[in-house]
Design a protein around this motif. Structure first.
Motif, PDB file in Angstrom:
ATOM      1  N   VAL A  48       0.826  -1.201   0.000  1.00  0.00           N
ATOM      2  CA  VAL A  48       0.000   0.000   0.000  1.00  0.00           C
ATOM      3  C   VAL A  48       0.863   1.255   0.000  1.00  0.00           C
ATOM      4  CG1 VAL A  48      -1.728   1.300   1.316  1.00  0.00           C
ATOM      5  CG2 VAL A  48      -1.859  -1.195   1.203  1.00  0.00           C
ATOM      6  N   PHE A  49       1.975   1.209   0.727  1.00  0.00           N
ATOM      7  CA  PHE A  49       2.825   2.386   0.922  1.00  0.00           C
ATOM      8  C   PHE A  49       4.242   1.915   1.173  1.00  0.00           C
ATOM      9  CE2 PHE A  49       5.081   4.935   4.088  1.00  0.00           C
ATOM     10  CZ  PHE A  49       5.046   6.205   3.541  1.00  0.00           C
ATOM     11  N   SER A  50       5.230   2.683   0.691  1.00  0.00           N
ATOM     12  CA  SER A  50       6.624   2.365   1.000  1.00  0.00           C
ATOM     13  C   SER A  50       7.441   3.652   1.026  1.00  0.00           C
ATOM     14  CB  SER A  50       7.216   1.387  -0.019  1.00  0.00           C
ATOM     15  OG  SER A  50       7.277   1.964  -1.300  1.00  0.00           O
ATOM     16  N   SER A  51       8.467   3.648   1.856  1.00  0.00           N
ATOM     17  CA  SER A  51       9.374   4.774   1.980  1.00  0.00           C
ATOM     18  C   SER A  51      10.717   4.227   2.430  1.00  0.00           C
ATOM     19  CB  SER A  51       8.836   5.791   2.994  1.00  0.00           C
ATOM     20  OG  SER A  51       9.732   6.874   3.136  1.00  0.00           O
ATOM     21  N   SER A  52      11.770   4.996   2.201  1.00  0.00           N
ATOM     22  CA  SER A  52      13.106   4.536   2.571  1.00  0.00           C
ATOM     23  C   SER A  52      13.837   5.622   3.337  1.00  0.00           C
ATOM     24  CB  SER A  52      13.902   4.148   1.319  1.00  0.00           C
ATOM     25  OG  SER A  52      15.175   3.652   1.667  1.00  0.00           O
ATOM     26  N   VAL A  53      14.489   5.217   4.449  1.00  0.00           N
ATOM     27  CA  VAL A  53      15.288   6.134   5.251  1.00  0.00           C
ATOM     28  C   VAL A  53      16.662   5.500   5.463  1.00  0.00           C
ATOM     29  CG1 VAL A  53      13.282   7.139   6.395  1.00  0.00           C
ATOM     30  CG2 VAL A  53      14.417   5.157   7.421  1.00  0.00           C
ATOM     31  N   SER A  54      17.492   6.120   6.302  1.00  0.00           N
ATOM     32  CA  SER A  54      18.833   5.597   6.560  1.00  0.00           C
ATOM     33  C   SER A  54      18.749   4.241   7.260  1.00  0.00           C
ATOM     34  CB  SER A  54      19.623   6.572   7.427  1.00  0.00           C
ATOM     35  OG  SER A  54      19.710   7.838   6.820  1.00  0.00           O
ATOM     36  N   SER A  55      19.745   3.404   7.002  1.00  0.00           N
ATOM     37  CA  SER A  55      19.790   2.096   7.645  1.00  0.00           C
ATOM     38  C   SER A  55      20.393   2.220   9.034  1.00  0.00           C
ATOM     39  CB  SER A  55      20.604   1.119   6.804  1.00  0.00           C
ATOM     40  OG  SER A  55      21.952   1.553   6.699  1.00  0.00           O
ATOM     41  N   THR A  56      20.246   1.165   9.840  1.00  0.00           N
ATOM     42  CA  THR A  56      20.855   1.118  11.160  1.00  0.00           C
ATOM     43  C   THR A  56      21.911   0.026  11.177  1.00  0.00           C
ATOM     44  OG1 THR A  56      19.168  -0.414  11.975  1.00  0.00           O
ATOM     45  CG2 THR A  56      18.770   1.926  12.286  1.00  0.00           C
ATOM     46  N   ASP A  57      22.784   0.067  12.183  1.00  0.00           N
ATOM     47  CA  ASP A  57      23.851  -0.914  12.300  1.00  0.00           C
ATOM     48  C   ASP A  57      23.270  -2.313  12.464  1.00  0.00           C
ATOM     49  OD1 ASP A  57      25.857  -2.460  14.380  1.00  0.00           O
ATOM     50  OD2 ASP A  57      26.935  -1.251  12.903  1.00  0.00           O
ATOM     51  N   GLU A  58      23.923  -3.298  11.852  1.00  0.00           N
ATOM     52  CA  GLU A  58      23.398  -4.669  11.862  1.00  0.00           C
ATOM     53  C   GLU A  58      23.258  -5.215  13.273  1.00  0.00           C
ATOM     54  OE1 GLU A  58      24.272  -9.020   9.773  1.00  0.00           O
ATOM     55  OE2 GLU A  58      25.677  -7.359   9.523  1.00  0.00           O
ATOM     56  N   ILE A  76      10.205   7.727  11.302  1.00  0.00           N
ATOM     57  CA  ILE A  76      11.419   8.271  11.887  1.00  0.00           C
ATOM     58  C   ILE A  76      12.615   7.879  11.030  1.00  0.00           C
ATOM     59  CG2 ILE A  76      11.665   6.249  13.370  1.00  0.00           C
ATOM     60  CD1 ILE A  76      12.989   7.911  15.445  1.00  0.00           C
ATOM     61  N   ASN A  77      13.568   8.797  10.882  1.00  0.00           N
ATOM     62  CA  ASN A  77      14.799   8.515  10.153  1.00  0.00           C
ATOM     63  C   ASN A  77      15.954   8.537  11.156  1.00  0.00           C
ATOM     64  OD1 ASN A  77      17.096   8.540   8.445  1.00  0.00           O
ATOM     65  ND2 ASN A  77      15.933   9.566   6.830  1.00  0.00           N
ATOM     66  N   PRO A  78      16.822   7.514  11.158  1.00  0.00           N
ATOM     67  CA  PRO A  78      17.960   7.519  12.092  1.00  0.00           C
ATOM     68  C   PRO A  78      18.853   8.752  11.964  1.00  0.00           C
ATOM     69  CG  PRO A  78      17.708   5.346  11.118  1.00  0.00           C
ATOM     70  CD  PRO A  78      16.764   6.254  10.382  1.00  0.00           C
ATOM     71  N   ASN A  79      18.798   9.465  10.823  1.00  0.00           N
ATOM     72  CA  ASN A  79      19.637  10.663  10.659  1.00  0.00           C
ATOM     73  C   ASN A  79      19.069  11.878  11.401  1.00  0.00           C
ATOM     74  OD1 ASN A  79      17.571  11.767   9.122  1.00  0.00           O
ATOM     75  ND2 ASN A  79      18.668  11.688   7.180  1.00  0.00           N
ATOM     76  N   GLY A  80      17.900  11.719  12.041  1.00  0.00           N
ATOM     77  CA  GLY A  80      17.362  12.798  12.853  1.00  0.00           C
ATOM     78  C   GLY A  80      16.102  13.440  12.330  1.00  0.00           C
ATOM     79  N   GLU A  81      15.497  12.879  11.291  1.00  0.00           N
ATOM     80  CA  GLU A  81      14.295  13.467  10.697  1.00  0.00           C
ATOM     81  C   GLU A  81      13.043  12.680  11.067  1.00  0.00           C
ATOM     82  OE1 GLU A  81      16.245  15.251   6.578  1.00  0.00           O
ATOM     83  OE2 GLU A  81      15.229  13.316   6.556  1.00  0.00           O
ATOM     84  N   ILE A  82      11.923  13.397  11.128  1.00  0.00           N
ATOM     85  CA  ILE A  82      10.611  12.789  11.279  1.00  0.00           C
ATOM     86  C   ILE A  82       9.735  13.287  10.138  1.00  0.00           C
ATOM     87  CG2 ILE A  82       8.575  12.548  12.747  1.00  0.00           C
ATOM     88  CD1 ILE A  82      10.319  12.954  15.159  1.00  0.00           C
ATOM     89  N   SER A  83       8.969  12.378   9.546  1.00  0.00           N
ATOM     90  CA  SER A  83       8.119  12.737   8.406  1.00  0.00           C
ATOM     91  C   SER A  83       6.686  12.312   8.668  1.00  0.00           C
ATOM     92  CB  SER A  83       8.618  12.063   7.123  1.00  0.00           C
ATOM     93  OG  SER A  83       9.953  12.434   6.838  1.00  0.00           O
ATOM     94  N   GLN A 366      -4.099  -3.063   8.600  1.00  0.00           N
ATOM     95  CA  GLN A 366      -2.987  -2.976   7.665  1.00  0.00           C
ATOM     96  C   GLN A 366      -1.689  -3.278   8.411  1.00  0.00           C
ATOM     97  OE1 GLN A 366      -3.401   1.006   5.901  1.00  0.00           O
ATOM     98  NE2 GLN A 366      -4.262   0.059   4.059  1.00  0.00           N
ATOM     99  N   LEU A 367      -0.750  -3.898   7.700  1.00  0.00           N
ATOM    100  CA  LEU A 367       0.515  -4.330   8.287  1.00  0.00           C
ATOM    101  C   LEU A 367       1.573  -3.255   8.088  1.00  0.00           C
ATOM    102  CD1 LEU A 367       2.165  -6.718   9.558  1.00  0.00           C
ATOM    103  CD2 LEU A 367       2.763  -7.343   7.197  1.00  0.00           C
ATOM    104  N   TYR A 368       2.152  -2.751   9.179  1.00  0.00           N
ATOM    105  CA  TYR A 368       3.201  -1.743   9.153  1.00  0.00           C
ATOM    106  C   TYR A 368       4.544  -2.440   9.405  1.00  0.00           C
ATOM    107  CZ  TYR A 368      -0.196   2.098   9.296  1.00  0.00           C
ATOM    108  OH  TYR A 368      -1.194   2.991   8.988  1.00  0.00           O
ATOM    109  N   VAL A 369       5.471  -2.276   8.474  1.00  0.00           N
ATOM    110  CA  VAL A 369       6.740  -2.996   8.515  1.00  0.00           C
ATOM    111  C   VAL A 369       7.904  -2.013   8.522  1.00  0.00           C
ATOM    112  CG1 VAL A 369       8.188  -4.727   7.351  1.00  0.00           C
ATOM    113  CG2 VAL A 369       5.681  -4.870   7.177  1.00  0.00           C
ATOM    114  N   SER A 370       8.891  -2.243   9.375  1.00  0.00           N
ATOM    115  CA  SER A 370      10.140  -1.475   9.320  1.00  0.00           C
ATOM    116  C   SER A 370      11.313  -2.445   9.350  1.00  0.00           C
ATOM    117  CB  SER A 370      10.234  -0.480  10.476  1.00  0.00           C
ATOM    118  OG  SER A 370      10.225  -1.141  11.720  1.00  0.00           O
ATOM    119  N   THR A 371      12.379  -2.127   8.604  1.00  0.00           N
ATOM    120  CA  THR A 371      13.522  -3.019   8.485  1.00  0.00           C
ATOM    121  C   THR A 371      14.817  -2.303   8.858  1.00  0.00           C
ATOM    122  OG1 THR A 371      14.228  -2.563   6.192  1.00  0.00           O
ATOM    123  CG2 THR A 371      12.331  -4.024   6.492  1.00  0.00           C
ATOM    124  N   ARG A 372      15.864  -3.103   9.057  1.00  0.00           N
ATOM    125  CA  ARG A 372      17.162  -2.540   9.421  1.00  0.00           C
ATOM    126  C   ARG A 372      17.710  -1.653   8.312  1.00  0.00           C
ATOM    127  NH1 ARG A 372      22.372  -3.027   8.600  1.00  0.00           N
ATOM    128  NH2 ARG A 372      22.156  -4.686   7.076  1.00  0.00           N
TER     129      ARG A 372
END
Length: 382
Positions: A48-58, A76-83, A366-372
């Motif tokens: 339904v929706f997708s977005s990409s932000v900075s990755s985090t350490d493994e 939330i973006n690990p670089n300090g941004e919220i959208s 709806q399923l909300y997914v976030s990845t490393r």
């Protein structure tokens, strides 16, 4: 920090730097993940929706979850941004921290809440993204806050629980969790127990019920024990959030147990050995647990009877399980979302996102997914 050592555990691999003369690092080899099982007829999810932000350490267990409120999605973006997004349209994007962000996001009561490893807690206006207030905590913030009973409840990585007024950010009370010698690098987010109280899970194997308004403790109960010989073997952190299901509280612990507590009597009804750092899922009479070794187990909530166990996803570093419609869904290290029949444990379908799946949530079916790797996505059933 009050906690002397924080250990990062990536489920099947544990690296310890020894303090001896050699100063070497001993690494236990990671077990090979099971190959994906073949499926005759596979169901799939609709993106339904997708977005990409900075990755985090493994090795960092940060769970940078999505949230939604009043039809608006917050990321939330690990670089300090919220959208903020409405549908696929971005409403605003704000840089709130030069030191990055490590926890969030919680969206409620007109606010968006996030924090960082410097102990800074930020509250933004949901409509405009403007900062409403900020607060300084005593330790790193690596778990989302909870907005409840006109309070913002946050657990810092040093074991301090903080409550701030929603409207002003004024600190109202603090509560100190007991120190532990060793713990995993990870903290369970606070959860609502009832309209007045919150549940806090701790690295010492206890859960605490606190009055959200005053901070006065209402209950403390041990729900996890470990009988290992060494400090490492005795780790039994509660890193997954407790689940309140009617009269029951369901907890999981690392190298511990899945436990069901009766709230009326404050007594443990049953407890079965299982190691998990993920929030369990509770639907009807079923308790579903994704274990650290990749097994998925279902129990009957009142008796603890094991209903089924699936070992097809061993060593695939599973996320928390969630129920989406009639399917149980769990993510893995390759970004695969596995659809499971909750009555039998059989894998009936899959979909694919990008990067190790860290958190799953279901909001409005709806399923909300976030990845490393920083991939955010929302899915629904066909």
């Amino acid at each position: 920090m009050n906690r002397k050592y924080k250990l990062t555990c990536a489920l099947t691999v544990l690296t310890l730097a020894l303090a001896g003369c050699a100063g070497k690092t001993i690494k236990v080899e990671e077990a090979k993940p099971n190959p994906l099982p073949k499926l005759a007829q596979a169901k799939s999810l609709v993106p339904v929706f997708s977005s990409s932000v900075s990755s985090t350490d493994e090795a960092d267990p940060l769970r940078l979850r999505l949230d939604a409120d009043n039809g608006v999605i917050f990321a939330i973006n690990p670089n300090g941004e919220i959208s903020a997004y409405q549908g696929k349209q971005r409403l605003w994007q704000k840089k709130v921290s030069k030191a990055g962000l490590s926890a969030g996001v919680e969206a409620a009561s007109g606010l968006v809440i996030a924090g960082n490893t410097k102990g800074q807690l930020f509250a933004l206006d949901q409509q405009t993204g403007e900062q409403r207030w900020a607060a300084q905590l005593s330790g790193a913030i690596i778990a989302p806050s909870l907005v409840h009973a006109d309070r913002v409840i946050t657990v810092a990585n040093d074991g301090m629980v903080f409550a701030h007024e929603v409207s002003t950010g004024k600190q109202v009370w603090t509560y100190k969790l007991p120190n532990v010698q060793f713990s995993l690098r990870g903290i369970a987010a606070p959860v609502a127990l009832d309209p007045r109280h919150v549940l806090i899970a701790s690295a010492n194997g206890y859960i605490y019920a606190l009055d959200a308004v005053t901070g006065v403790p209402k209950m403390q109960r041990r729900v996890a024990v470990s009988d290992g010989r060494s400090d490492i073997q005795r780790l039994n952190d509660l890193d997954g959030e407790p689940v309140v299901a009617g009269q029951f509280v369901v907890t999981t612990s690392y190298q511990g147990q899945v436990t069901v507590l009766d709230l009326a009597s404050q007594q443990v009804i049953w407890s079965e050995d299982a190691s998990s750092i993920q929030r369990p899922e509770v639907v009807g009479n079923g308790v579903f647990v994704a274990q650290t070794d990749g097994k998925i187990t279902a129990y009957e909530i009142t008796s603890g009877q094991k209903l089924w166990e699936n070992d097809q996803l061993l060593n695939r570093q599973l996320s928390n399980p969630v129920m989406l419609g009639t399917d149980l869904v769990v993510g893995d290290l390759d970004g695969v979302l596995h659809l499971i029949d909750p009555s039998t444990g059989q894998i009936v379908g899959r979909s694919k996102t990008s990067g190790e799946v860290r958190t799953l949530r279901v909001i409005d079916n709806q399923l909300y997914v976030s990845t490393r790797k920083g991939a955010y996505s929302i899915w629904q059933n066909r």
